[in-house]
Design an enzyme around this catalytic site. Structure first.
Site, mmCIF file in Angstrom:
data_model
loop_
_atom_site.group_PDB
_atom_site.id
_atom_site.type_symbol
_atom_site.label_atom_id
_atom_site.label_comp_id
_atom_site.label_asym_id
_atom_site.label_seq_id
_atom_site.Cartn_x
_atom_site.Cartn_y
_atom_site.Cartn_z
ATOM 1 N N ASP A 64 46.064 37.737 39.141
ATOM 2 C CA ASP A 64 44.878 37.207 38.285
ATOM 3 C C ASP A 64 45.342 36.727 36.851
ATOM 4 O O ASP A 64 46.190 37.146 36.264
ATOM 5 C CB ASP A 64 44.364 38.680 38.258
ATOM 6 C CG ASP A 64 43.158 38.570 37.301
ATOM 7 O OD1 ASP A 64 43.187 39.150 35.893
ATOM 8 O OD2 ASP A 64 42.063 38.110 37.801
ATOM 9 N N THR A 97 39.455 33.196 35.959
ATOM 10 C CA THR A 97 40.432 33.231 34.772
ATOM 11 C C THR A 97 41.290 32.296 34.923
ATOM 12 O O THR A 97 41.876 31.639 33.910
ATOM 13 C CB THR A 97 40.724 34.641 34.563
ATOM 14 O OG1 THR A 97 41.477 35.089 35.900
ATOM 15 C CG2 THR A 97 39.597 35.639 34.080
ATOM 16 N N THR A 98 42.007 31.864 36.105
ATOM 17 C CA THR A 98 42.919 31.058 36.414
ATOM 18 C C THR A 98 42.556 29.882 36.253
ATOM 19 O O THR A 98 42.977 28.894 35.682
ATOM 20 C CB THR A 98 43.688 31.368 37.857
ATOM 21 O OG1 THR A 98 44.013 32.691 37.953
ATOM 22 C CG2 THR A 98 44.890 30.523 37.854
ATOM 23 N N ASP A 396 36.817 41.974 40.270
ATOM 24 C CA ASP A 396 36.350 40.574 40.408
ATOM 25 C C ASP A 396 35.328 40.310 41.319
ATOM 26 O O ASP A 396 34.329 39.554 40.895
ATOM 27 C CB ASP A 396 37.596 39.637 40.578
ATOM 28 C CG ASP A 396 38.639 39.447 39.471
ATOM 29 O OD1 ASP A 396 38.283 39.925 38.360
ATOM 30 O OD2 ASP A 396 39.481 38.560 39.580
#
Length: 547
Positions: A64, A97-98, A396
């Site tokens: 993550d 997020t990545t 998530d």
């Protein structure tokens, strides 16, 4: 700065370091690219895990982006800014997020060639803003499709796409079902306003032991608590629940209390008054005939005695957040004073209260609630590290489910949406005149970093795959993307990979606005610490202790 006679004029302090001009901008770009390279291999279903050790010696195993960058300590201010956007993305939409870090790093990287050609940063920024506006319009109007929330299969496909890139993908059916059930439980709609507060009302409880398949969503509340007295009942069907925010003990002084006693029986009277006070508190509660009491404060031994005699089970020192969830699940009202208790404050929606022993600890279960608007996700697993990663993955998935329920629009995944937007805006860039068209085209082509990284991470031929993908999109196949498992081109309608529109919009907005922010910086003034602060004591702290 030079004076009139050529003598230097010192404005800044000796301890302050200043860097300015093109050097700062290039340093910021390099810092952004470095942070993006850290998480680049964490994108897609073939993502690699990172093992991070925190200063306390704890281990974090995750792919993550936000969790990785949260554990990394960086010194460069631009790198800190990049780490902050992963946190923003996580708080706003919970996923991507990545992607946002990789995209922001690439958008910064493509600006470097224009800075080297002496183009002013303001011109680049203007082109970037125009590109962002056009991206949002293309995404919302041309690429996004609506889904039917009543069709469970479509909703689950979106959650499945999110879970497919995570550690928990091996148990995807279980995770999808749990995320959907948790979000549906806390879903609240009143006066046309939708509210899905998973942070407050969908709590994840991790219990080491068992298998991941043993995890489930409890339609109620679970607490790591036992009853306060051994004689209290540990199983009650259809209990009447009272929630308190006050202590069931005699009043104590804040810091120091002085009492002057003149007669020998004064002390006995004082003890009697304390007992009467506690008895009065208990009588106020017993009057309502509850079966179960939860209080956020303590319960004295005397109060336990009165409650056991009345056949009431009590649990003390419950967290405020847990008390609010119990209130929402059972229909009770949290009361601050016992003399204000009324019949309507009693919760009656709970079907079963029981205390179970799992491993070495006791857990309280409030289950079989009638339409609870709060729930607990009970996670089981081999070790705490695995449970923490499963919890992050599940959070998530729940955020994606929440986004879909709040806005039922999705876009194709697997890099298809980036290629579709890139193709549409490349065509539009032909109508832009002047020097701004070059940064505009560059930022549009920077979107291709997502499908390129997906192809790289699964070991595919990157150049051939991207060329074929561009050809597909130029002939109108806007749903074609990359299968992250094999690296082959595939129609996302067939692979069923969909992402919420809100996640993609937030990713593009955050990435481009961060790039704009960092490109506008042309001066960094940093104050260094004084020499004497690094005294002998601070040096000793760095050395390991010798036995």
């Amino acid at each position: 700065m030079m004076g009139p006679q050529g003598a230097p004029i010192i404005v800044l302090s000796q301890n302050i370091r200043r860097e300015s001009g093109r050097k700062v901008q290039l340093e910021n770009i390099n810092a952004g690219k470095t942070i993006a390279d850290v998480v680049r291999t964490c994108l897609g279903p073939r993502a690699m895990l990172k093992m991070l050790m925190d200063p306390m010696g704890g281990i974090v195993l995750t792919n993550d982006g936000n969790a990785i960058l949260r554990e990394i300590t960086v010194q460069h201010p631009a790198a800190k800014s990049m780490i902050e956007i992963a946190r923003t993305q996580d708080e706003e939409v919970g996923d991507g997020t990545t992607s946002v870090i990789v995209l922001a790093g690439e958008i910064l990287a493509v600006a470097q060639q224009f800075l080297n050609q002496q183009m002013h940063p303001t011109v680049i920024i203007r082109a970037y803003r125009q590109a962002l506006e056009d991206m949002i319009n293309v995404l919302s109007d041309d690429v996004a499709t609506s889904i039917d929330l009543k069709n469970e299969t479509q909703v689950r496909e979106v959650i499945q796409a999110c879970i497919g890139t995570k550690f928990i993908s091996g148990w995807s059916d279980l995770a999808v079902r749990m995320a959907e059930e948790a979000v549906k439980t806390v879903y609240l709609e009143e006066n046309g306003r939708k509210e899905i507060d998973i942070k407050r009302y969908a709590k994840v409880e991790k219990i080491p032991g068992g298998r991941i398949e043993d995890s489930y969503v409890l339609r109620g509340i679970m607490l790591n608590k036992d009853v306060t007295h051994q004689k209290m009942r540990r199983r009650i069907e259809k209990p009447r629940v009272v929630l308190l925010d006050c202590t069931l003990e005699y009043k104590k002084g804040e810091s120091m209390t002085n009492v002057e006693m003149l007669q020998e029986d004064d002390f006995t009277k004082m003890l009697e008054q304390e007992e009467e006070f506690v008895q009065k508190l208990c009588e106020d509660i017993i009057r309502l005939k509850p079966d179960l009491i939860f209080t956020e404060k303590g319960i004295s031994d005397l109060a336990q005695h009165f409650l056991v005699k009345a056949g009431i089970t009590a649990i003390r020192r419950v967290k405020k957040s847990d008390n609010n969830r119990i209130a929402r699940a059972t229909g009770a009202t949290v009361v601050n004073r016992t003399d204000e208790l009324k019949e309507e404050d009693v919760g009656t929606k709970c079907g079963l209260f029981e205390v179970k022993k799992i491993g070495d600890e006791y857990f309280t279960f409030i289950s079989e609630c009638d339409d609870p608007k709060a729930c607990t996700i009970v996670l089981r697993g081999a070790s705490r590290d695995i449970l923490k990663e499963v919890e992050r993955n599940l959070q998530d998935a729940m955020c994606v489910a929440r986004n879909v329920f709040l806005e039922a629009k999705v876009v194709p995944g697997g890099g298809a949406v980036e290629m579709a937007v890139s193709h549409a805006l490349t065509e539009k860039s032909k109508s832009i005149t002047g020097v701004e068209q070059w940064p505009y085209r560059a930022v549009v082509q920077a979107l291709e970093v997502i499908p390129r990284t997906l192809a790289q991470n699964c070991g595919g031929n990157v150049i051939r795959t991207l060329t074929e993908l561009r050809a597909k999109h130029s002939t109108g196949g806007k749903n074609w993307g990359i299968n992250g498992e094999t690296g082959e081109l595939v129609d996302m309608n067939d692979l069923k990979i969909w992402e919420p529109l809100s996640v993609k919009l937030q990713t593009y907005k955050t990435a481009i606005e961060t790039a704009i922010l960092l490109l506008r910086i042309d001066d960094i003034v940093s104050g260094s610490k004084k020499k004497d602060s690094d005294g002998p004591q601070s040096g000793l702290a760095q050395e390991p202790m010798q036995e």
